[in-house]
Design a protein around this motif. Structure first.
Motif, PDB file in Angstrom:
ATOM      1  N   CYS A 166      -7.643  -5.333   6.641  1.00  0.00           N
ATOM      2  CA  CYS A 166      -8.989  -4.578   5.883  1.00  0.00           C
ATOM      3  C   CYS A 166      -9.592  -3.452   6.310  1.00  0.00           C
ATOM      4  CB  CYS A 166      -9.693  -5.758   5.154  1.00  0.00           C
ATOM      5  SG  CYS A 166     -10.511  -4.777   4.014  1.00  0.00           S
ATOM      6  N   PHE A 167      -9.348  -2.374   5.803  1.00  0.00           N
ATOM      7  CA  PHE A 167      -9.994  -1.057   6.244  1.00  0.00           C
ATOM      8  C   PHE A 167     -10.928  -0.631   5.334  1.00  0.00           C
ATOM      9  CE2 PHE A 167      -5.751  -1.465   7.902  1.00  0.00           C
ATOM     10  CZ  PHE A 167      -5.716  -1.417   9.430  1.00  0.00           C
ATOM     11  N   THR A 168     -12.260  -0.048   5.877  1.00  0.00           N
ATOM     12  CA  THR A 168     -12.957   0.509   4.880  1.00  0.00           C
ATOM     13  C   THR A 168     -12.972   1.953   4.969  1.00  0.00           C
ATOM     14  OG1 THR A 168     -14.390  -1.518   4.617  1.00  0.00           O
ATOM     15  CG2 THR A 168     -15.288   0.635   4.067  1.00  0.00           C
ATOM     16  N   LEU A 169     -12.569   2.802   4.017  1.00  0.00           N
ATOM     17  CA  LEU A 169     -12.596   4.367   4.095  1.00  0.00           C
ATOM     18  C   LEU A 169     -13.585   5.175   3.394  1.00  0.00           C
ATOM     19  CD1 LEU A 169      -9.350   3.081   4.198  1.00  0.00           C
ATOM     20  CD2 LEU A 169      -8.884   5.263   4.596  1.00  0.00           C
ATOM     21  N   GLN A 170     -14.105   6.267   3.976  1.00  0.00           N
ATOM     22  CA  GLN A 170     -14.964   6.907   3.252  1.00  0.00           C
ATOM     23  C   GLN A 170     -14.250   8.296   3.006  1.00  0.00           C
ATOM     24  OE1 GLN A 170     -17.909   5.399   2.640  1.00  0.00           O
ATOM     25  NE2 GLN A 170     -17.826   3.532   3.777  1.00  0.00           N
ATOM     26  N   ALA A 171     -14.825   9.443   2.265  1.00  0.00           N
ATOM     27  CA  ALA A 171     -14.534  10.563   2.075  1.00  0.00           C
ATOM     28  C   ALA A 171     -14.138  11.314   3.415  1.00  0.00           C
ATOM     29  CB  ALA A 171     -15.725  11.223   1.294  1.00  0.00           C
ATOM     30  N   GLY A 172     -13.069  11.818   3.395  1.00  0.00           N
ATOM     31  CA  GLY A 172     -12.578  12.640   4.447  1.00  0.00           C
ATOM     32  C   GLY A 172     -11.650  11.666   5.376  1.00  0.00           C
ATOM     33  N   ASP A 173     -11.726  10.186   5.375  1.00  0.00           N
ATOM     34  CA  ASP A 173     -10.552   9.706   5.866  1.00  0.00           C
ATOM     35  C   ASP A 173      -9.368   9.654   5.357  1.00  0.00           C
ATOM     36  OD1 ASP A 173     -12.889   8.879   7.599  1.00  0.00           O
ATOM     37  OD2 ASP A 173     -13.238   7.104   6.526  1.00  0.00           O
ATOM     38  N   SER A 174      -8.240   9.398   6.213  1.00  0.00           N
ATOM     39  CA  SER A 174      -6.875   9.331   5.636  1.00  0.00           C
ATOM     40  C   SER A 174      -6.217   8.116   6.164  1.00  0.00           C
ATOM     41  CB  SER A 174      -6.237  10.575   5.928  1.00  0.00           C
ATOM     42  OG  SER A 174      -6.260  10.667   7.248  1.00  0.00           O
ATOM     43  N   PHE A 175      -4.936   7.884   5.820  1.00  0.00           N
ATOM     44  CA  PHE A 175      -4.206   6.743   5.918  1.00  0.00           C
ATOM     45  C   PHE A 175      -2.825   6.806   5.627  1.00  0.00           C
ATOM     46  CE2 PHE A 175      -5.499   6.289   1.518  1.00  0.00           C
ATOM     47  CZ  PHE A 175      -4.231   5.784   0.857  1.00  0.00           C
ATOM     48  N   SER A 176      -2.016   6.097   6.417  1.00  0.00           N
ATOM     49  CA  SER A 176      -0.367   6.182   6.173  1.00  0.00           C
ATOM     50  C   SER A 176       0.332   4.647   6.673  1.00  0.00           C
ATOM     51  CB  SER A 176       0.170   7.238   6.963  1.00  0.00           C
ATOM     52  OG  SER A 176       1.472   7.306   6.919  1.00  0.00           O
ATOM     53  N   PHE A 177       1.028   4.235   5.694  1.00  0.00           N
ATOM     54  CA  PHE A 177       1.587   2.691   6.011  1.00  0.00           C
ATOM     55  C   PHE A 177       2.904   2.852   5.432  1.00  0.00           C
ATOM     56  CE2 PHE A 177      -0.895   2.547   2.233  1.00  0.00           C
ATOM     57  CZ  PHE A 177      -0.268   1.661   1.497  1.00  0.00           C
ATOM     58  N   PRO A 178       4.046   1.999   5.860  1.00  0.00           N
ATOM     59  CA  PRO A 178       5.030   1.684   5.207  1.00  0.00           C
ATOM     60  C   PRO A 178       4.844   0.864   3.763  1.00  0.00           C
ATOM     61  CG  PRO A 178       4.828   0.250   7.029  1.00  0.00           C
ATOM     62  CD  PRO A 178       3.615   1.162   7.152  1.00  0.00           C
ATOM     63  N   SER A 179       5.510   1.036   2.764  1.00  0.00           N
ATOM     64  CA  SER A 179       5.163   0.414   1.562  1.00  0.00           C
ATOM     65  C   SER A 179       5.926  -0.716   1.614  1.00  0.00           C
ATOM     66  CB  SER A 179       5.923   1.192   0.455  1.00  0.00           C
ATOM     67  OG  SER A 179       5.244   2.508   0.398  1.00  0.00           O
ATOM     68  N   THR A 180       6.739  -1.364   2.610  1.00  0.00           N
ATOM     69  CA  THR A 180       7.275  -2.462   2.853  1.00  0.00           C
ATOM     70  C   THR A 180       6.399  -3.549   3.249  1.00  0.00           C
ATOM     71  OG1 THR A 180       8.162  -1.734   4.819  1.00  0.00           O
ATOM     72  CG2 THR A 180       9.591  -1.693   3.141  1.00  0.00           C
ATOM     73  N   THR A 181       5.182  -3.153   3.706  1.00  0.00           N
ATOM     74  CA  THR A 181       4.081  -3.950   4.177  1.00  0.00           C
ATOM     75  C   THR A 181       3.250  -4.207   2.785  1.00  0.00           C
ATOM     76  OG1 THR A 181       3.966  -3.096   6.493  1.00  0.00           O
ATOM     77  CG2 THR A 181       2.100  -4.399   5.636  1.00  0.00           C
ATOM     78  N   PRO A 182       3.069  -5.558   2.736  1.00  0.00           N
ATOM     79  CA  PRO A 182       2.235  -6.067   1.336  1.00  0.00           C
ATOM     80  C   PRO A 182       0.764  -5.294   1.639  1.00  0.00           C
ATOM     81  CG  PRO A 182       3.254  -7.899   2.248  1.00  0.00           C
ATOM     82  CD  PRO A 182       3.570  -6.809   3.388  1.00  0.00           C
ATOM     83  N   HIS A 183       0.342  -4.613   0.343  1.00  0.00           N
ATOM     84  CA  HIS A 183      -0.758  -3.778   0.399  1.00  0.00           C
ATOM     85  C   HIS A 183      -1.618  -4.077  -1.042  1.00  0.00           C
ATOM     86  CE1 HIS A 183       2.601  -1.407  -0.685  1.00  0.00           C
ATOM     87  NE2 HIS A 183       1.768  -0.771  -1.414  1.00  0.00           N
ATOM     88  N   ARG A 184      -2.777  -3.911  -0.842  1.00  0.00           N
ATOM     89  CA  ARG A 184      -3.911  -3.839  -2.209  1.00  0.00           C
ATOM     90  C   ARG A 184      -4.963  -2.958  -1.793  1.00  0.00           C
ATOM     91  NH1 ARG A 184      -7.720  -8.090  -2.150  1.00  0.00           N
ATOM     92  NH2 ARG A 184      -7.461  -9.593  -0.195  1.00  0.00           N
TER      93      ARG A 184
END
Length: 204
Positions: A166-184
Motif C-alpha cells: 500500500c502506497f500513500t501518494l500526495q500531489a506531485g507524486d506519480s506511479f506506474s505498474f502492470p495491470s496484471t498485478t491486483p490493484h485497488r
C-alpha cells in the motif's frame, strides 16, 4: 455536450445534425472494443440485431435515440458519450484535441468521476482524469487485467494498493505498474483527490 443540446436531440428523436452516422458508429465501435465485447455480445445486451448494429458501427445506418440509449446503457454510458463533440467542436480537431469543456464523463456509484482526456479510444493509450471525493474507494476487492497503468496525483491524498503493498501518494507524486498485478485505490483524505491516469490498452 450540453444538457439542453442532448435533450433537444432526444425530443426530436433524431441525432443532432453535427453527429453523423459515421462518427456515432465509430464511437460505439471504439467503446465496444475497449470493453472487450464482441458485436454479438453487445447486440444481445442492447437488444439490437447484429446486422443493424454492424450497419450502425460502419456508419451505414443512423440509430434512433431509443436504440442509441439502449446501446449506451449496455456499454455503461449515457448517450452524451457518443454525442459529446456535436456542439462547438471544430471538425478538424475531433481526432486530436479534447477541449476542457467538452470531455466525456463517467460517474460511478462510489462518487468517483472519470473524465476522458483522449479524443477517442482507437489508439493503444487512454488518458483519464479521475476525481475521488473524500473517502471514495474503488475496486474492492482488488482486480487485475491486461495492460499497464501510470498516473500523476495532481491534488489531494491517494492510497494505491499494488499487490500486497500500500502506497500513500500526495500531489506531485506519480506511479506506474502492470495491470496484471491486483490493484485497488481510495481517497483517505478530507478533500477531493485528482489523478491523471494513463492506461494501455484503453479499458473503456
Amino acid at each position: 455536450m450540453s444538457a439542453s443540446k442532448e435533450s433537444a436531440a432526444i425530443l426530436s428523436g433524431e441525432l443532432d445534425n453535427d453527429s453523423t452516422p459515421s462518427q456515432v458508429g465509430a464511437e460505439i465501435r471504439d467503446l465496444r472494443k475497449a470493453k472487450r465485447l464482441t458485436i454479438k455480445e453487445l447486440s444481445l445486451s442492447a437488444s439490437v440485431s447484429v446486422g443493424h448494429l454492424s450497419e450502425i458501427e460502419r456508419g451505414l445506418a443512423s440509430p434512433s435515440i431509443k436504440t442509441l440509449r439502449d446501446i449506451a446503457k449496455a456499454l455503461g454510458v449515457t448517450i452524451g458519450w457518443f454525442l459529446h463533440n456535436a456542439e462547438g467542436c471544430d471538425p478538424a480537431e475531433r481526432d486530436y484535441i479534447v477541449r476542457a469543456g467538452n470531455r466525456r464523463m463517467l460517474r460511478f456509484s462510489s462518487g468517483i468521476t472519470d473524465e476522458l482526456l483522449s479524443p477517442n479510444l482507437r489508439g493503444q493509450l487512454e488518458l483519464v482524469m479521475a476525481r475521488f471525493p473524500p473517502g471514495a474507494t474503488e475496486a474492492e476487492p482488488a482486480y487485475s487485467h491486461q495492460g499497464e497503468e501510470a498516473g500523476l496525483v495532481t491534488s489531494g491524498t491517494f492510497e494505491l494498493w499494488i499487490g500486497e503493498q500500500c502506497f500513500t501518494l500526495q500531489a506531485g507524486d506519480s506511479f506506474s505498474f502492470p495491470s496484471t498485478t491486483p490493484h485497488r485505490y481510495r481517497n483517505p483524505g478530507e478533500i477531493e483527490a485528482v489523478v491523471v491516469w494513463a492506461i494501455t490498452p484503453p479499458t473503456y
